[in-house]
Motif scaffolding. Sequence first.
Motif, PDB file in Angstrom:
ATOM      1  N   PHE A   1       4.092  -2.358   7.631  1.00 21.90           N
ATOM      2  CA  PHE A   1       5.496  -2.290   8.241  1.00 21.90           C
ATOM      3  C   PHE A   1       6.038  -1.100   8.259  1.00 21.90           C
ATOM      4  O   PHE A   1       5.728  -0.312   7.344  1.00 21.90           O
ATOM      5  N   ASP A   2       6.992  -0.757   9.163  1.00 17.21           N
ATOM      6  CA  ASP A   2       7.702   0.655   9.292  1.00 17.21           C
ATOM      7  C   ASP A   2       8.764   0.515   8.191  1.00 17.21           C
ATOM      8  O   ASP A   2       9.146   1.822   7.920  1.00 17.21           O
ATOM      9  N   LYS A   3       9.430  -0.553   8.285  1.00 15.59           N
ATOM     10  CA  LYS A   3      10.565  -0.235   7.135  1.00 15.59           C
ATOM     11  C   LYS A   3      10.599  -1.460   6.034  1.00 15.59           C
ATOM     12  O   LYS A   3      10.019  -2.822   5.885  1.00 15.59           O
ATOM     13  N   PRO A   4      10.883  -1.075   4.632  1.00 19.02           N
ATOM     14  CA  PRO A   4      10.733  -1.973   3.920  1.00 19.02           C
ATOM     15  C   PRO A   4      11.389  -3.338   4.149  1.00 19.02           C
ATOM     16  O   PRO A   4      10.879  -4.580   3.711  1.00 19.02           O
ATOM     17  N   GLY A   5      12.683  -3.469   4.714  1.00 21.94           N
ATOM     18  CA  GLY A   5      13.475  -4.605   5.056  1.00 21.94           C
ATOM     19  C   GLY A   5      12.693  -5.513   5.915  1.00 21.94           C
ATOM     20  O   GLY A   5      12.768  -6.661   5.723  1.00 21.94           O
ATOM     21  N   ASP A   6      11.926  -5.135   6.853  1.00 24.41           N
ATOM     22  CA  ASP A   6      10.870  -5.893   7.657  1.00 24.41           C
ATOM     23  C   ASP A   6       9.958  -6.561   6.652  1.00 24.41           C
ATOM     24  O   ASP A   6       9.488  -7.708   6.889  1.00 24.41           O
ATOM     25  N   ALA A   7       9.262  -6.042   5.799  1.00 24.05           N
ATOM     26  CA  ALA A   7       8.339  -6.567   4.772  1.00 24.05           C
ATOM     27  C   ALA A   7       8.992  -7.719   4.138  1.00 24.05           C
ATOM     28  O   ALA A   7       8.436  -8.639   3.840  1.00 24.05           O
ATOM     29  N   ILE A   8      10.085  -7.224   3.412  1.00 22.93           N
ATOM     30  CA  ILE A   8      11.000  -8.622   2.933  1.00 22.93           C
ATOM     31  C   ILE A   8      11.319  -9.441   3.755  1.00 22.93           C
ATOM     32  O   ILE A   8      11.160 -10.888   3.308  1.00 22.93           O
ATOM     33  N   ALA A   9      11.892  -9.496   4.770  1.00 22.79           N
ATOM     34  CA  ALA A   9      12.144 -10.439   5.719  1.00 22.79           C
ATOM     35  C   ALA A   9      10.777 -11.284   6.107  1.00 22.79           C
ATOM     36  O   ALA A   9      10.855 -12.645   6.214  1.00 22.79           O
ATOM     37  N   SER A  10       9.916 -10.591   6.509  1.00 16.34           N
ATOM     38  CA  SER A  10       8.406 -11.252   6.531  1.00 16.34           C
ATOM     39  C   SER A  10       7.994 -12.203   5.410  1.00 16.34           C
ATOM     40  O   SER A  10       7.574 -13.181   5.591  1.00 16.34           O
TER      41      SER A  10
ATOM     42  N   PRO B   1       1.964 -15.058  12.364  1.00 15.06           N
ATOM     43  CA  PRO B   1       3.180 -15.168  13.150  1.00 15.06           C
ATOM     44  C   PRO B   1       4.458 -14.291  12.597  1.00 15.06           C
ATOM     45  O   PRO B   1       5.215 -13.796  12.956  1.00 15.06           O
ATOM     46  N   CYS B   2       4.391 -14.942  11.106  1.00 12.00           N
ATOM     47  CA  CYS B   2       5.536 -14.424  10.286  1.00 12.00           C
ATOM     48  C   CYS B   2       5.434 -12.864   9.979  1.00 12.00           C
ATOM     49  O   CYS B   2       6.711 -12.320   9.981  1.00 12.00           O
ATOM     50  N   ILE B   3       4.300 -12.437   9.934  1.00 14.71           N
ATOM     51  CA  ILE B   3       3.982 -10.887  10.076  1.00 14.71           C
ATOM     52  C   ILE B   3       4.312 -10.438  11.272  1.00 14.71           C
ATOM     53  O   ILE B   3       5.240  -9.386  11.314  1.00 14.71           O
ATOM     54  N   SER B   4       3.860 -10.796  12.113  1.00 13.15           N
ATOM     55  CA  SER B   4       4.149 -10.214  13.391  1.00 13.15           C
ATOM     56  C   SER B   4       5.637 -10.241  14.096  1.00 13.15           C
ATOM     57  O   SER B   4       6.034  -9.377  14.688  1.00 13.15           O
ATOM     58  N   ARG B   5       6.121 -11.401  13.577  1.00 13.94           N
ATOM     59  CA  ARG B   5       7.428 -11.668  13.987  1.00 13.94           C
ATOM     60  C   ARG B   5       8.626 -10.227  13.436  1.00 13.94           C
ATOM     61  O   ARG B   5       9.428  -9.994  14.159  1.00 13.94           O
ATOM     62  N   PHE B   6       8.271  -9.786  12.561  1.00 12.38           N
ATOM     63  CA  PHE B   6       9.170  -8.557  11.881  1.00 12.38           C
ATOM     64  C   PHE B   6       8.387  -7.345  11.915  1.00 12.38           C
ATOM     65  O   PHE B   6       8.665  -6.296  11.313  1.00 12.38           O
ATOM     66  N   GLY B   7       7.627  -7.243  12.964  1.00 12.15           N
ATOM     67  CA  GLY B   7       6.833  -5.887  13.422  1.00 12.15           C
ATOM     68  C   GLY B   7       5.655  -5.286  12.436  1.00 12.15           C
ATOM     69  O   GLY B   7       5.433  -4.140  12.512  1.00 12.15           O
ATOM     70  N   GLY B   8       5.153  -6.436  11.784  1.00 13.35           N
ATOM     71  CA  GLY B   8       4.037  -5.916  10.754  1.00 13.35           C
ATOM     72  C   GLY B   8       2.794  -6.016  11.410  1.00 13.35           C
ATOM     73  O   GLY B   8       2.633  -6.646  12.554  1.00 13.35           O
ATOM     74  N   THR B   9       1.800  -5.236  10.984  1.00  8.35           N
ATOM     75  CA  THR B   9       0.535  -5.229  11.574  1.00  8.35           C
ATOM     76  C   THR B   9      -0.419  -5.740  10.524  1.00  8.35           C
ATOM     77  O   THR B   9      -0.237  -5.171   9.217  1.00  8.35           O
ATOM     78  N   VAL B  10      -1.387  -6.543  10.564  1.00 10.40           N
ATOM     79  CA  VAL B  10      -2.381  -7.002   9.505  1.00 10.40           C
ATOM     80  C   VAL B  10      -3.251  -5.784   9.740  1.00 10.40           C
ATOM     81  O   VAL B  10      -4.019  -5.702  10.722  1.00 10.40           O
ATOM     82  N   ASP B  11      -3.561  -5.053   8.458  1.00 11.68           N
ATOM     83  CA  ASP B  11      -4.502  -3.869   8.561  1.00 11.68           C
ATOM     84  C   ASP B  11      -5.908  -4.523   8.313  1.00 11.68           C
ATOM     85  O   ASP B  11      -6.971  -4.149   8.609  1.00 11.68           O
ATOM     86  N   LYS B  12      -6.082  -5.449   7.344  1.00 13.39           N
ATOM     87  CA  LYS B  12      -7.388  -5.856   7.115  1.00 13.39           C
ATOM     88  C   LYS B  12      -7.076  -7.237   6.297  1.00 13.39           C
ATOM     89  O   LYS B  12      -6.124  -7.567   5.777  1.00 13.39           O
TER      90      LYS B  12
END
Length: 84
Positions: free
Chosen positions: A39-48, A18-29
């Motif tokens: 993630f589309d943006k580095p800031g989203d990865a950091i927030a996640s 859920p922490c990954i999904s909340r910031f627009g991330g996708t689990v690739d594998k």
Amino acid sequence: ITRSLYSFLNSVLDVVIPCISRFGGTVDKFLGDGYLCLFDKPGDAIASARAIHAALRRLSASCGRLVRMGIGINFGVAMIGCLG
């Protein structure tokens, strides 16, 4: 002991995904006990990553076990698709 390990790993998944999904991330594998997420943006990865660490601290407190996870973030252009 195997059943308790699976149960524990599932409880980690329950707080990390859920922490990954909340910031627009996708689990690739899933790679064993690791994850490759996009993630589309580095800031989203950091927030996640920050949200994951906070969630794991709460999980540690609730289950009485120390739960730690290393997180690496790389950013740049990626070519994604199926080949072959």
